[in-house]
Motif scaffolding. Sequence first.
Motif, PDB file in Angstrom:
ATOM      1  N   LEU A  78       0.821  -1.213   0.000  1.00  0.00           N
ATOM      2  CA  LEU A  78       0.000   0.000   0.000  1.00  0.00           C
ATOM      3  C   LEU A  78       0.856   1.264   0.000  1.00  0.00           C
ATOM      4  O   LEU A  78       0.346   2.363  -0.214  1.00  0.00           O
ATOM      5  N   LEU A  79       2.166   1.110   0.224  1.00  0.00           N
ATOM      6  CA  LEU A  79       3.055   2.279   0.251  1.00  0.00           C
ATOM      7  C   LEU A  79       3.095   3.011  -1.089  1.00  0.00           C
ATOM      8  O   LEU A  79       3.041   4.246  -1.124  1.00  0.00           O
ATOM      9  N   ILE A  80       3.210   2.288  -2.184  1.00  0.00           N
ATOM     10  CA  ILE A  80       3.310   2.941  -3.492  1.00  0.00           C
ATOM     11  C   ILE A  80       2.025   3.694  -3.834  1.00  0.00           C
ATOM     12  O   ILE A  80       2.091   4.868  -4.194  1.00  0.00           O
ATOM     13  N   PRO A  81       0.835   3.068  -3.700  1.00  0.00           N
ATOM     14  CA  PRO A  81      -0.379   3.851  -3.985  1.00  0.00           C
ATOM     15  C   PRO A  81      -0.522   5.083  -3.083  1.00  0.00           C
ATOM     16  O   PRO A  81      -0.872   6.165  -3.562  1.00  0.00           O
ATOM     17  N   PHE A  82      -0.240   4.931  -1.785  1.00  0.00           N
ATOM     18  CA  PHE A  82      -0.345   6.089  -0.890  1.00  0.00           C
ATOM     19  C   PHE A  82       0.682   7.165  -1.240  1.00  0.00           C
ATOM     20  O   PHE A  82       0.392   8.358  -1.183  1.00  0.00           O
ATOM     21  N   THR A  83       1.881   6.743  -1.628  1.00  0.00           N
ATOM     22  CA  THR A  83       2.913   7.703  -2.045  1.00  0.00           C
ATOM     23  C   THR A  83       2.472   8.442  -3.301  1.00  0.00           C
ATOM     24  O   THR A  83       2.627   9.662  -3.403  1.00  0.00           O
ATOM     25  N   MET A  84       1.912   7.703  -4.261  1.00  0.00           N
ATOM     26  CA  MET A  84       1.443   8.328  -5.500  1.00  0.00           C
ATOM     27  C   MET A  84       0.311   9.317  -5.218  1.00  0.00           C
ATOM     28  O   MET A  84       0.286  10.413  -5.787  1.00  0.00           O
ATOM     29  N   ILE A  85      -0.602   8.948  -4.331  1.00  0.00           N
ATOM     30  CA  ILE A  85      -1.709   9.845  -3.980  1.00  0.00           C
ATOM     31  C   ILE A  85      -1.163  11.093  -3.282  1.00  0.00           C
ATOM     32  O   ILE A  85      -1.525  12.218  -3.628  1.00  0.00           O
ATOM     33  N   GLY A  86      -0.279  10.888  -2.314  1.00  0.00           N
ATOM     34  CA  GLY A  86       0.262  12.019  -1.545  1.00  0.00           C
ATOM     35  C   GLY A  86       1.076  12.979  -2.387  1.00  0.00           C
ATOM     36  O   GLY A  86       0.816  14.190  -2.394  1.00  0.00           O
ATOM     37  N   PHE A  87       2.058  12.461  -3.109  1.00  0.00           N
ATOM     38  CA  PHE A  87       2.892  13.333  -3.932  1.00  0.00           C
ATOM     39  C   PHE A  87       2.110  13.872  -5.127  1.00  0.00           C
ATOM     40  O   PHE A  87       2.330  15.003  -5.558  1.00  0.00           O
ATOM     41  N   GLY A  88       1.198  13.062  -5.661  1.00  0.00           N
ATOM     42  CA  GLY A  88       0.363  13.534  -6.769  1.00  0.00           C
ATOM     43  C   GLY A  88      -0.445  14.748  -6.351  1.00  0.00           C
ATOM     44  O   GLY A  88      -0.495  15.755  -7.046  1.00  0.00           O
ATOM     45  N   ARG A  89      -1.065  14.655  -5.197  1.00  0.00           N
ATOM     46  CA  ARG A  89      -1.865  15.791  -4.687  1.00  0.00           C
ATOM     47  C   ARG A  89      -0.975  16.997  -4.398  1.00  0.00           C
ATOM     48  O   ARG A  89      -1.324  18.127  -4.711  1.00  0.00           O
ATOM     49  N   CYS A  90       0.173  16.719  -3.826  1.00  0.00           N
ATOM     50  CA  CYS A  90       1.130  17.786  -3.515  1.00  0.00           C
ATOM     51  C   CYS A  90       1.585  18.495  -4.795  1.00  0.00           C
ATOM     52  O   CYS A  90       1.594  19.728  -4.861  1.00  0.00           O
ATOM     53  N   PHE A  91       1.966  17.725  -5.815  1.00  0.00           N
ATOM     54  CA  PHE A  91       2.441  18.306  -7.074  1.00  0.00           C
ATOM     55  C   PHE A  91       1.315  19.009  -7.824  1.00  0.00           C
ATOM     56  O   PHE A  91       1.560  19.984  -8.528  1.00  0.00           O
ATOM     57  N   LEU A  92       0.093  18.512  -7.692  1.00  0.00           N
ATOM     58  CA  LEU A  92      -1.047  19.170  -8.339  1.00  0.00           C
ATOM     59  C   LEU A  92      -1.276  20.558  -7.754  1.00  0.00           C
ATOM     60  O   LEU A  92      -1.555  21.509  -8.478  1.00  0.00           O
ATOM     61  N   LYS A  93      -1.164  20.651  -6.445  1.00  0.00           N
ATOM     62  CA  LYS A  93      -1.410  21.926  -5.771  1.00  0.00           C
ATOM     63  C   LYS A  93      -0.268  22.918  -5.979  1.00  0.00           C
ATOM     64  O   LYS A  93      -0.498  24.087  -6.222  1.00  0.00           O
ATOM     65  N   LYS A  94       0.967  22.416  -5.882  1.00  0.00           N
ATOM     66  CA  LYS A  94       2.098  23.336  -5.960  1.00  0.00           C
ATOM     67  C   LYS A  94       3.384  22.565  -6.262  1.00  0.00           C
ATOM     68  O   LYS A  94       3.733  21.638  -5.542  1.00  0.00           O
ATOM     69  N   ALA A  95       4.055  22.971  -7.308  1.00  0.00           N
ATOM     70  CA  ALA A  95       5.360  22.388  -7.631  1.00  0.00           C
ATOM     71  C   ALA A  95       6.375  22.906  -6.609  1.00  0.00           C
ATOM     72  O   ALA A  95       6.174  23.955  -6.004  1.00  0.00           O
ATOM     73  N   PRO A  96       7.474  22.173  -6.405  1.00  0.00           N
ATOM     74  CA  PRO A  96       8.525  22.715  -5.527  1.00  0.00           C
ATOM     75  C   PRO A  96       8.930  24.109  -6.007  1.00  0.00           C
ATOM     76  O   PRO A  96       8.984  24.381  -7.207  1.00  0.00           O
ATOM     77  N   ASP A  97       9.154  24.998  -5.067  1.00  0.00           N
ATOM     78  CA  ASP A  97       9.408  26.404  -5.388  1.00  0.00           C
ATOM     79  C   ASP A  97      10.556  26.625  -6.362  1.00  0.00           C
ATOM     80  O   ASP A  97      10.442  27.396  -7.297  1.00  0.00           O
ATOM     81  N   ASN A  98      11.653  25.980  -6.122  1.00  0.00           N
ATOM     82  CA  ASN A  98      12.840  26.189  -6.958  1.00  0.00           C
ATOM     83  C   ASN A  98      13.132  24.960  -7.799  1.00  0.00           C
ATOM     84  O   ASN A  98      12.999  23.831  -7.334  1.00  0.00           O
ATOM     85  N   ILE A  99      13.559  25.203  -9.024  1.00  0.00           N
ATOM     86  CA  ILE A  99      14.014  24.110  -9.878  1.00  0.00           C
ATOM     87  C   ILE A  99      15.290  23.576  -9.234  1.00  0.00           C
ATOM     88  O   ILE A  99      16.234  24.331  -8.998  1.00  0.00           O
ATOM     89  N   ASN A 100      15.291  22.286  -8.923  1.00  0.00           N
ATOM     90  CA  ASN A 100      16.439  21.722  -8.224  1.00  0.00           C
ATOM     91  C   ASN A 100      16.698  20.306  -8.723  1.00  0.00           C
ATOM     92  O   ASN A 100      15.872  19.719  -9.405  1.00  0.00           O
ATOM     93  N   SER A 101      17.831  19.774  -8.361  1.00  0.00           N
ATOM     94  CA  SER A 101      18.189  18.423  -8.806  1.00  0.00           C
ATOM     95  C   SER A 101      18.030  17.401  -7.684  1.00  0.00           C
ATOM     96  O   SER A 101      18.567  16.307  -7.767  1.00  0.00           O
ATOM     97  N   VAL A 102      17.261  17.753  -6.641  1.00  0.00           N
ATOM     98  CA  VAL A 102      17.104  16.862  -5.504  1.00  0.00           C
ATOM     99  C   VAL A 102      15.672  16.352  -5.363  1.00  0.00           C
ATOM    100  O   VAL A 102      15.450  15.170  -5.145  1.00  0.00           O
ATOM    101  N   PHE A 103      14.690  17.228  -5.488  1.00  0.00           N
ATOM    102  CA  PHE A 103      13.299  16.851  -5.218  1.00  0.00           C
ATOM    103  C   PHE A 103      12.374  17.329  -6.331  1.00  0.00           C
ATOM    104  O   PHE A 103      12.489  18.459  -6.784  1.00  0.00           O
TER     105      PHE A 103
END
Length: 126
Positions: A12-37
Motif C-alpha cells: 500500500l506504500l506505493i499507492p499512498f505515495t502516489m496519492i500524496g505526492f500527486g496531490r502535492c504536485f497538483l497543488k504546488k510544484a517545488p518552489d525552486n528548480i532543483n536536482s534533488v526533489f
Amino acid sequence: MGFWFFMLIMDLLIPFTMIGFGRCFLKKAPDNINSVFGYRTSMSMKNKDTWIFAHKYCGKMWYICGLILLPISFIVMIAVIGKEKDIVGNVGGILCGIQMIPLIGSIIPTEIALRKVFDQYGNRRH
C-alpha cells in the motif's frame, strides 16, 4: 498473519505515495528548480513554466493512478490472507512490480506532453 500484514503495508506504500505526492504536485510544484526533489528531467528543468507544467501533469497522473491502485492492491492482498508465506510473498512482490509501472511509466506521457506544449528551449508553442 504477521507476514501478510507486513506485505499489505508494503504494497500500500506505493499507492499512498502516489496519492500524496500527486496531490502535492497538483497543488504546488517545488518552489525552486532543483536536482534533488521533484519531477526532474532535462525538459522539465528548462524554466519555471516547464517545471510547473511537468509537476501538475505528472501529479495528476500519479494521483489518479494511486486512487486506482489502492483498492486493487487491497483486494489482491485480501485474496491471499491466510495463505502460505511463499504465496503471500510472491503475490506481494508481483503486485509491487505492477505498481511500479505507472509510477515510473508516468515519465513517458509527461515528457510527450512537455514536448507538445513547449519547444526544445522551453518556450510555449503557439
